[in-house]
Design a protein around this motif. Structure first.
Motif, PDB file in Angstrom:
ATOM      1  N   UNK A   1       0.839  -1.187   0.000  1.00 33.46           N
ATOM      2  CA  UNK A   1       0.000   0.000   0.000  1.00 33.46           C
ATOM      3  C   UNK A   1       0.886   1.254   0.000  1.00 33.46           C
ATOM      4  N   UNK A   2       0.618   2.147  -0.906  1.00 32.99           N
ATOM      5  CA  UNK A   2       1.408   3.374  -1.018  1.00 32.99           C
ATOM      6  C   UNK A   2       0.956   4.392   0.034  1.00 32.99           C
ATOM      7  N   UNK A   3       1.932   4.954   0.745  1.00 33.75           N
ATOM      8  CA  UNK A   3       1.613   5.989   1.747  1.00 33.75           C
ATOM      9  C   UNK A   3       1.293   7.294   1.054  1.00 33.75           C
ATOM     10  N   UNK A   4       0.370   8.052   1.655  1.00 30.34           N
ATOM     11  CA  UNK A   4       0.031   9.377   1.143  1.00 30.34           C
ATOM     12  C   UNK A   4       0.256  10.396   2.245  1.00 30.34           C
ATOM     13  N   UNK A   5       0.794  11.522   1.869  1.00 27.89           N
ATOM     14  CA  UNK A   5       1.101  12.586   2.815  1.00 27.89           C
ATOM     15  C   UNK A   5       0.470  13.870   2.304  1.00 27.89           C
ATOM     16  N   UNK A   6      -0.067  14.648   3.212  1.00 27.26           N
ATOM     17  CA  UNK A   6      -0.597  15.973   2.867  1.00 27.26           C
ATOM     18  C   UNK A   6      -0.139  16.960   3.933  1.00 27.26           C
ATOM     19  N   UNK A   7       0.056  18.197   3.536  1.00 26.08           N
ATOM     20  CA  UNK A   7       0.439  19.258   4.470  1.00 26.08           C
ATOM     21  C   UNK A   7      -0.686  20.280   4.520  1.00 26.08           C
ATOM     22  N   UNK A   8      -1.157  20.571   5.717  1.00 27.67           N
ATOM     23  CA  UNK A   8      -2.181  21.596   5.909  1.00 27.67           C
ATOM     24  C   UNK A   8      -1.542  22.789   6.614  1.00 27.67           C
ATOM     25  N   UNK A   9      -1.517  23.915   5.951  1.00 26.06           N
ATOM     26  CA  UNK A   9      -0.961  25.135   6.542  1.00 26.06           C
ATOM     27  C   UNK A   9      -2.130  25.990   7.018  1.00 26.06           C
ATOM     28  N   UNK A  10      -2.313  26.044   8.321  1.00 28.24           N
ATOM     29  CA  UNK A  10      -3.456  26.751   8.899  1.00 28.24           C
ATOM     30  C   UNK A  10      -3.014  27.973   9.692  1.00 28.24           C
ATOM     31  N   UNK A  11      -3.777  29.001   9.617  1.00 29.01           N
ATOM     32  CA  UNK A  11      -3.613  30.208  10.430  1.00 29.01           C
ATOM     33  C   UNK A  11      -2.312  30.967  10.195  1.00 29.01           C
ATOM     34  N   UNK A  12      -1.840  30.983   8.977  1.00 24.59           N
ATOM     35  CA  UNK A  12      -0.715  31.846   8.633  1.00 24.59           C
ATOM     36  C   UNK A  12      -1.268  33.116   7.993  1.00 24.59           C
ATOM     37  N   UNK A  13      -2.152  33.765   8.714  1.00 28.75           N
ATOM     38  CA  UNK A  13      -2.827  34.956   8.210  1.00 28.75           C
ATOM     39  C   UNK A  13      -2.050  36.210   8.573  1.00 28.75           C
ATOM     40  N   UNK A  14      -2.075  37.190   7.699  1.00 26.51           N
ATOM     41  CA  UNK A  14      -1.404  38.453   7.977  1.00 26.51           C
ATOM     42  C   UNK A  14      -1.898  39.091   9.263  1.00 26.51           C
ATOM     43  N   UNK A  15      -3.178  39.023   9.530  1.00 26.55           N
ATOM     44  CA  UNK A  15      -3.717  39.675  10.724  1.00 26.55           C
ATOM     45  C   UNK A  15      -3.225  39.016  12.006  1.00 26.55           C
ATOM     46  N   UNK A  43       8.946  23.996   5.457  1.00 26.58           N
ATOM     47  CA  UNK A  43       8.029  22.857   5.380  1.00 26.58           C
ATOM     48  C   UNK A  43       7.267  22.863   4.057  1.00 26.58           C
ATOM     49  N   UNK A  44       6.725  24.013   3.678  1.00 29.20           N
ATOM     50  CA  UNK A  44       5.961  24.087   2.435  1.00 29.20           C
ATOM     51  C   UNK A  44       6.853  23.867   1.211  1.00 29.20           C
ATOM     52  N   UNK A  45       8.078  24.377   1.251  1.00 29.79           N
ATOM     53  CA  UNK A  45       9.005  24.161   0.135  1.00 29.79           C
ATOM     54  C   UNK A  45       9.315  22.672  -0.025  1.00 29.79           C
ATOM     55  N   UNK A  46       9.522  21.978   1.084  1.00 34.97           N
ATOM     56  CA  UNK A  46       9.807  20.550   1.011  1.00 34.97           C
ATOM     57  C   UNK A  46       8.587  19.781   0.512  1.00 34.97           C
ATOM     58  N   UNK A  47       7.410  20.158   0.971  1.00 39.12           N
ATOM     59  CA  UNK A  47       6.188  19.502   0.509  1.00 39.12           C
ATOM     60  C   UNK A  47       6.011  19.688  -1.001  1.00 39.12           C
ATOM     61  N   UNK A  48       6.258  20.888  -1.494  1.00 38.52           N
ATOM     62  CA  UNK A  48       6.144  21.154  -2.921  1.00 38.52           C
ATOM     63  C   UNK A  48       7.187  20.366  -3.707  1.00 38.52           C
TER      64      UNK A  48
END
Length: 53
Positions: A1-15, A43-48
């Protein structure tokens, strides 16, 4: 079974994270804010790089 990974970037809001933001919660130290943003960027660069959704 192939593993799947996702990254959720939450609350990186300017405010929340911008020094002049209106919702300054949890991060009042500028050096901490910079480390949080730098870590998130890495983290986001590595995910991309690995094509994680």
């Amino acid at each position: 079974m192939k593993e799947r990974v996702a990254v959720l970037a939450l609350h990186y809001q300017n405010e929340v994270l911008h020094p002049e933001g209106k919702i300054r919660v949890g991060v009042n130290d500028e050096s901490v804010r910079e480390r949080v943003l730098d870590g998130a960027a890495r983290l986001l660069a590595m995910a991309r790089k690995h094509q994680a959704p």
